[in-house]
Design a protein around this motif. Structure first.
Motif, mmCIF file in Angstrom:
data_model
loop_
_atom_site.group_PDB
_atom_site.id
_atom_site.type_symbol
_atom_site.label_atom_id
_atom_site.label_comp_id
_atom_site.label_asym_id
_atom_site.label_seq_id
_atom_site.Cartn_x
_atom_site.Cartn_y
_atom_site.Cartn_z
ATOM 1 N N SER A 54 0.825 -1.210 0.000
ATOM 2 C CA SER A 54 0.000 0.000 0.000
ATOM 3 C C SER A 54 0.859 1.260 0.000
ATOM 4 O O SER A 54 0.516 2.248 -0.643
ATOM 5 C CB SER A 54 -0.920 0.030 1.224
ATOM 6 O OG SER A 54 -1.893 -0.971 1.130
ATOM 7 N N THR A 55 1.971 1.217 0.701
ATOM 8 C CA THR A 55 2.858 2.388 0.768
ATOM 9 C C THR A 55 3.434 2.709 -0.607
ATOM 10 O O THR A 55 3.388 3.861 -1.058
ATOM 11 C CB THR A 55 4.000 2.142 1.780
ATOM 12 O OG1 THR A 55 3.418 1.889 3.058
ATOM 13 C CG2 THR A 55 4.930 3.331 1.854
ATOM 14 N N ALA A 58 0.641 3.926 -2.946
ATOM 15 C CA ALA A 58 0.256 5.307 -2.643
ATOM 16 C C ALA A 58 1.250 6.286 -3.254
ATOM 17 O O ALA A 58 0.855 7.288 -3.858
ATOM 18 C CB ALA A 58 0.163 5.505 -1.128
ATOM 19 N N ARG A 65 -1.486 7.231 1.757
ATOM 20 C CA ARG A 65 -1.508 5.805 2.098
ATOM 21 C C ARG A 65 -2.802 5.391 2.778
ATOM 22 O O ARG A 65 -3.340 4.307 2.517
ATOM 23 C CB ARG A 65 -0.302 5.431 2.961
ATOM 24 C CG ARG A 65 -0.126 3.919 3.089
ATOM 25 C CD ARG A 65 1.057 3.549 3.951
ATOM 26 N NE ARG A 65 0.937 3.986 5.324
ATOM 27 C CZ ARG A 65 0.160 3.418 6.253
ATOM 28 N NH1 ARG A 65 -0.585 2.386 5.935
ATOM 29 N NH2 ARG A 65 0.128 3.868 7.480
ATOM 30 N N THR A 69 -5.163 2.556 1.237
ATOM 31 C CA THR A 69 -5.514 1.363 2.006
ATOM 32 C C THR A 69 -7.029 1.202 2.089
ATOM 33 O O THR A 69 -7.555 0.095 1.926
ATOM 34 C CB THR A 69 -4.893 1.443 3.414
ATOM 35 O OG1 THR A 69 -3.467 1.528 3.284
ATOM 36 C CG2 THR A 69 -5.247 0.232 4.256
#
Length: 146
Positions: A54-55, A58, A65, A69
């Motif tokens: 996710s990081t 993003a 983020r 998420t």
């Protein structure tokens, strides 16, 4: 008269505007269950980068983020995305498309290609090829790794 660079800057400004992207995304996902203008960039980003955290996602798609998420969780809930443990980091999970997610993104991309085909059908084949070549060159020069 504005320079070619100034005209390109103005056109890119309009293209990158959130309202332009939202309108485009709405068209691309109008018949896709579980996907809307907010979740489409996440779905598309996962398709391009999977497996992806996710990081990293993003960072790549330009959405914070927390929102990334949240949108990924919505896509997971409707069966388009799955999370798997990250073998390289026990604290992290990776996002991947399901078969349904792959079908959804393929459908959206076909719709985009069809729309672009409609637009360039008004051009000569030489104009269409030249535009594609010049656009690819411009993007290659604007990307961070260039």
């Amino acid at each position: 008269m504005h320079s070619a660079a100034a005209r390109v800057e103005a056109a890119l400004g309009l293209l990158l505007r959130r309202s332009t992207r939202a309108h485009l995304y709405d068209d691309l996902v109008s018949d896709l269950a579980g996907v809307d203008e907010t979740t489409y960039p996440v779905l598309s980003g996962i398709a391009r980068l999977e497996p992806v955290s996710s990081t990293r996602l993003a960072d790549e798609i330009g959405i914070d983020r927390t929102a990334t998420t949240r949108y990924a969780a919505r896509l997971e809930k409707v069966g388009l995305v799955v999370r798997e443990p990250d073998a390289g980091d026990a604290r992290s999970t990776l996002l991947l498309l399901t078969a349904e997610g792959r079908a959804a993104i393929d459908s959206a991309r076909r719709r985009l290609v069809d729309r672009l085909d409609e637009i360039v059908a008004e051009w000569t084949p030489v104009e269409a090829e030249l535009f594609a070549t010049v656009l690819e060159h411009l993007v290659s020069k604007l990307r961070p790794e260039s």
